[in-house]
Design a protein around this motif. Sequence first.
Motif, PDB file in Angstrom:
ATOM      1  N   GLN A  54       1.032  -1.166  -0.019  1.00  0.00           N
ATOM      2  CA  GLN A  54       0.325   0.307  -0.237  1.00  0.00           C
ATOM      3  C   GLN A  54       0.452   1.165   0.210  1.00  0.00           C
ATOM      4  OE1 GLN A  54      -3.094  -0.305  -1.192  1.00  0.00           O
ATOM      5  NE2 GLN A  54      -3.121   1.842  -1.273  1.00  0.00           N
ATOM      6  N   LEU A  55       2.229   1.430   0.486  1.00  0.00           N
ATOM      7  CA  LEU A  55       2.426   2.257   0.793  1.00  0.00           C
ATOM      8  C   LEU A  55       3.395   2.794  -0.165  1.00  0.00           C
ATOM      9  CD1 LEU A  55       5.490   1.965   3.799  1.00  0.00           C
ATOM     10  CD2 LEU A  55       3.807   4.057   3.224  1.00  0.00           C
ATOM     11  N   ASP A  56       3.962   2.074  -1.324  1.00  0.00           N
ATOM     12  CA  ASP A  56       4.023   2.378  -3.185  1.00  0.00           C
ATOM     13  C   ASP A  56       3.562   2.261  -3.472  1.00  0.00           C
ATOM     14  OD1 ASP A  56       6.958   1.322  -1.941  1.00  0.00           O
ATOM     15  OD2 ASP A  56       6.420  -0.783  -3.167  1.00  0.00           O
ATOM     16  N   LEU A  57       2.159   1.581  -3.365  1.00  0.00           N
ATOM     17  CA  LEU A  57       0.835   2.169  -4.356  1.00  0.00           C
ATOM     18  C   LEU A  57       0.370   3.797  -4.015  1.00  0.00           C
ATOM     19  CD1 LEU A  57      -1.357  -0.847  -3.988  1.00  0.00           C
ATOM     20  CD2 LEU A  57      -0.305  -0.477  -5.733  1.00  0.00           C
ATOM     21  N   ASN A  58       0.434   3.973  -2.841  1.00  0.00           N
ATOM     22  CA  ASN A  58      -0.124   5.167  -2.584  1.00  0.00           C
ATOM     23  C   ASN A  58       1.022   6.782  -3.271  1.00  0.00           C
ATOM     24  OD1 ASN A  58      -2.486   5.045  -1.170  1.00  0.00           O
ATOM     25  ND2 ASN A  58      -1.085   5.189   0.892  1.00  0.00           N
ATOM     26  N   VAL A  59       1.911   6.038  -3.047  1.00  0.00           N
ATOM     27  CA  VAL A  59       3.332   6.636  -4.056  1.00  0.00           C
ATOM     28  C   VAL A  59       2.823   6.827  -5.279  1.00  0.00           C
ATOM     29  CG1 VAL A  59       5.424   7.123  -4.455  1.00  0.00           C
ATOM     30  CG2 VAL A  59       5.115   6.314  -1.890  1.00  0.00           C
ATOM     31  N   LEU A  60       2.135   6.115  -6.204  1.00  0.00           N
ATOM     32  CA  LEU A  60       2.189   5.905  -7.064  1.00  0.00           C
ATOM     33  C   LEU A  60       0.927   7.071  -7.602  1.00  0.00           C
ATOM     34  CD1 LEU A  60       2.485   2.551  -8.912  1.00  0.00           C
ATOM     35  CD2 LEU A  60       3.865   4.157  -9.242  1.00  0.00           C
ATOM     36  N   LYS A  61      -0.056   6.925  -6.443  1.00  0.00           N
ATOM     37  CA  LYS A  61      -1.167   6.994  -6.955  1.00  0.00           C
ATOM     38  C   LYS A  61      -1.463   8.819  -6.915  1.00  0.00           C
ATOM     39  CE  LYS A  61      -5.808   7.498  -4.565  1.00  0.00           C
ATOM     40  NZ  LYS A  61      -6.864   7.484  -3.289  1.00  0.00           N
ATOM     41  N   GLU A  62      -0.475   9.165  -6.224  1.00  0.00           N
ATOM     42  CA  GLU A  62      -0.044  10.426  -6.016  1.00  0.00           C
ATOM     43  C   GLU A  62       1.366  11.561  -7.043  1.00  0.00           C
ATOM     44  OE1 GLU A  62       1.809  13.806  -2.627  1.00  0.00           O
ATOM     45  OE2 GLU A  62       0.820  11.459  -1.849  1.00  0.00           O
ATOM     46  N   PHE A  63       2.216  10.157  -7.223  1.00  0.00           N
ATOM     47  CA  PHE A  63       2.091  11.313  -8.318  1.00  0.00           C
ATOM     48  C   PHE A  63       1.620  11.068  -9.958  1.00  0.00           C
ATOM     49  CE2 PHE A  63       4.775   9.401 -11.944  1.00  0.00           C
ATOM     50  CZ  PHE A  63       6.184  10.647 -12.487  1.00  0.00           C
ATOM     51  N   GLY A  64       0.737   9.859  -9.556  1.00  0.00           N
ATOM     52  CA  GLY A  64      -0.296   9.927 -11.384  1.00  0.00           C
ATOM     53  C   GLY A  64      -0.807  11.071 -11.389  1.00  0.00           C
ATOM     54  N   TYR A  65      -1.539  11.614 -10.082  1.00  0.00           N
ATOM     55  CA  TYR A  65      -2.641  12.595  -9.717  1.00  0.00           C
ATOM     56  C   TYR A  65      -1.814  13.969 -10.312  1.00  0.00           C
ATOM     57  CZ  TYR A  65      -5.795  16.623  -8.251  1.00  0.00           C
ATOM     58  OH  TYR A  65      -6.605  16.663  -8.126  1.00  0.00           O
ATOM     59  N   HIS A  66      -0.289  14.101  -9.743  1.00  0.00           N
ATOM     60  CA  HIS A  66       0.265  15.147 -10.149  1.00  0.00           C
ATOM     61  C   HIS A  66       1.138  15.500 -11.608  1.00  0.00           C
ATOM     62  CE1 HIS A  66      -0.124  17.276  -6.057  1.00  0.00           C
ATOM     63  NE2 HIS A  66      -0.207  16.369  -5.625  1.00  0.00           N
ATOM     64  N   LEU A  67       0.897  14.057 -12.105  1.00  0.00           N
ATOM     65  CA  LEU A  67       1.693  14.380 -13.899  1.00  0.00           C
ATOM     66  C   LEU A  67       0.422  14.117 -14.393  1.00  0.00           C
ATOM     67  CD1 LEU A  67       3.808  13.008 -15.128  1.00  0.00           C
ATOM     68  CD2 LEU A  67       2.771  10.582 -15.327  1.00  0.00           C
ATOM     69  N   GLY A  68      -0.717  13.997 -13.851  1.00  0.00           N
ATOM     70  CA  GLY A  68      -1.924  14.109 -14.533  1.00  0.00           C
ATOM     71  C   GLY A  68      -2.560  16.091 -14.544  1.00  0.00           C
ATOM     72  N   ILE A  69      -1.911  16.473 -14.159  1.00  0.00           N
ATOM     73  CA  ILE A  69      -2.269  17.689 -13.991  1.00  0.00           C
ATOM     74  C   ILE A  69      -1.253  18.445 -14.771  1.00  0.00           C
ATOM     75  CG2 ILE A  69      -1.925  20.008 -12.448  1.00  0.00           C
ATOM     76  CD1 ILE A  69      -3.331  18.705 -10.343  1.00  0.00           C
ATOM     77  N   LEU A  70      -0.082  18.293 -14.212  1.00  0.00           N
ATOM     78  CA  LEU A  70       1.142  18.557 -15.528  1.00  0.00           C
ATOM     79  C   LEU A  70       0.805  18.339 -17.089  1.00  0.00           C
ATOM     80  CD1 LEU A  70       4.517  17.401 -13.031  1.00  0.00           C
ATOM     81  CD2 LEU A  70       3.486  19.459 -13.172  1.00  0.00           C
ATOM     82  N   LYS A  71       0.590  17.579 -17.419  1.00  0.00           N
ATOM     83  CA  LYS A  71       0.219  16.951 -18.984  1.00  0.00           C
ATOM     84  C   LYS A  71      -0.630  17.491 -19.921  1.00  0.00           C
ATOM     85  CE  LYS A  71       0.808  13.415 -22.140  1.00  0.00           C
ATOM     86  NZ  LYS A  71       0.386  13.920 -22.849  1.00  0.00           N
ATOM     87  N   SER A  72      -1.444  17.732 -18.508  1.00  0.00           N
ATOM     88  CA  SER A  72      -2.297  18.501 -18.649  1.00  0.00           C
ATOM     89  C   SER A  72      -2.552  19.890 -19.030  1.00  0.00           C
ATOM     90  CB  SER A  72      -3.758  18.401 -17.433  1.00  0.00           C
ATOM     91  OG  SER A  72      -4.798  18.409 -19.228  1.00  0.00           O
TER      92      SER A  72
END
Lengths: 247, 340
Positions: A172-190
């Motif tokens: 879960q720790l790794d997954l939470n890191v991925l989740k948060e990374f994904g969210y911010h990456l989505g903002i950047l990509k957009s």
Amino acid sequence: MLKILMPDIMPEFMAIEAKNNHFIKLNIGKLHDVRSMLENEKHLWMPLLCILSAKIIKDVTIKTYQLAEIFHLLSYASQLHWSLPENNKDSKEDMKIDVLSGDLIYSRIYSNICQYGLQPYLLPFSNLISAMNESLILRDFSRENDDYEIRVFASLTESACYLGGSSASNNQLDLNVLKEFGYHLGILKSVYDKGKNIDEHYSSWQNCWDRVEEIKTSKRHCFEKILRHMGEEWEIDKPVLIQERVI
Amino acid sequence: MGNRQACTNPRKSHIAFPNIHIRELFGSIEAELADVDDYLQKSVSQANYLIKDGFNYLLQAGGKRIRPAFTLFASHYGSKTSCIPAASTMELVHMVSLIHDDVIDASDLRRGKATLSNLYGNNYAIHLGDYLFAKALAVIDSYQNTALSGKLAYTSREMCRGEIEQISNELCLQQNIKRYLYRVNRKTSVLITLCFETGALVSGANQEVVNTLGRFGHYLGMAFQIADDMLNYTADEQTLGKPVGNDLQQGVVTLPLIYFLKYGKTELCQDVKRILKKETVTTDEVVYINQAIRVSKAIEYSQELVNRYAIKALQQVDKLPDNKTTEVFRQIALLYYQEK
């Protein structure tokens, strides 16, 4: 962007792409020309991130590819229903086809989830799709259209990273890191795709790098590559990371 | 579907319902249907005000709640309780199909009221539909029954295929009856089938009953849609809740027209074909085509087909345990049966 940056993932993804595109050509191709949609590389973003996340956290499984297939379809379906003409008296035929094609692809998504035995993923996908559509309704009635679109895209990317990762590991720790990374990456990509300035979203830039730093495997360089590519465009450097800031 | 004559088939002894409307058969589940409405309302309680507004408008716009009623009745064959969420899901799926249909057809009115796309715009209607369908799946997922979720996903896919088939066959005057029946199955019957199967599955009914109810739903759905298609040629605007001749103007070819074009008088057929090939069909032309179809045997033939499906449905009813619900199902099937 991912296609250029991640050439090693492309061969793995090509079978998925071919399968989905065959389905679309077969069922929708007879109604209208789908070439431009199928050739649009933006639809590779979520499925490739899904695969990449699994690779970074551990390794891909059959489940990862199945999820990537679903994200690829989701990208098509959401594009078709993303923004329809309000006056369909003039463009009635195109409109009809877009609505029906989107519906068919959504139903394919749900069928695939059930057929592949991905039952635990049904609720996350339903929640993602309902939240996405709720935001799009707000977008249409709001003056700050861009904000809603950025957030919708961020949730999609967040899910692609998180669910992709969860297909490979349940840490879960790794997954939470991925989740948060994904969210911010989505903002950047957009923001990147809209050609907007990064200033307003600099915290996402900082956040992405911080999360990458938390990923322990060497494969995190793939994420770094994506960020550097965007940074070059905006002419900004890798920020001072959390650890360095604390020191 | 009122004013039906009592049927004189071998099951006559079971009948006591001429001049009855389908909703009148739902008396024993009125309280549960009210619970379905409450559940539907609660299902969007966490959503933003725009979703709530549109959804409440839809709920208040009426509707007979036929699909949830079928699910509730079917649940009587099992022992477990709480079928309300599943029954509500069936109404949600039906609502989604209507919302999207109205966008596709550019309809301004449904059941005599402004459509959602007319009130709030096309994008709103499409997003609300997608939102509600995702919610429906989330509700079904809460039953943790893989067969059930799979059936709902399959049904939605078939419904979309039915719609796509309809669009790709628009104004295609060379359709055959078999093709039309395939479309009817996908467009309507699969969801009715699902309603019955869902009720039975959720309540833990035995597999044989689940299958029998599924077949009953299929035949009933076929009869229901063909009868509905006939109404487009026989009913007035008030009964239809939409303009007369809407199907024709949309280029939708249904059984009465297919039959007429195949077996009607040659000169009349050619005339009708000529009209239908034009860019737009005027109201006078709709009246003319309706008249031509009514004087042919097309309506009688369509009713014959409805009767055949109603009898098949009744044959399934005979396989069900003898109880009050079975009797209601028998009466529902007989609603569609009409003597010559």
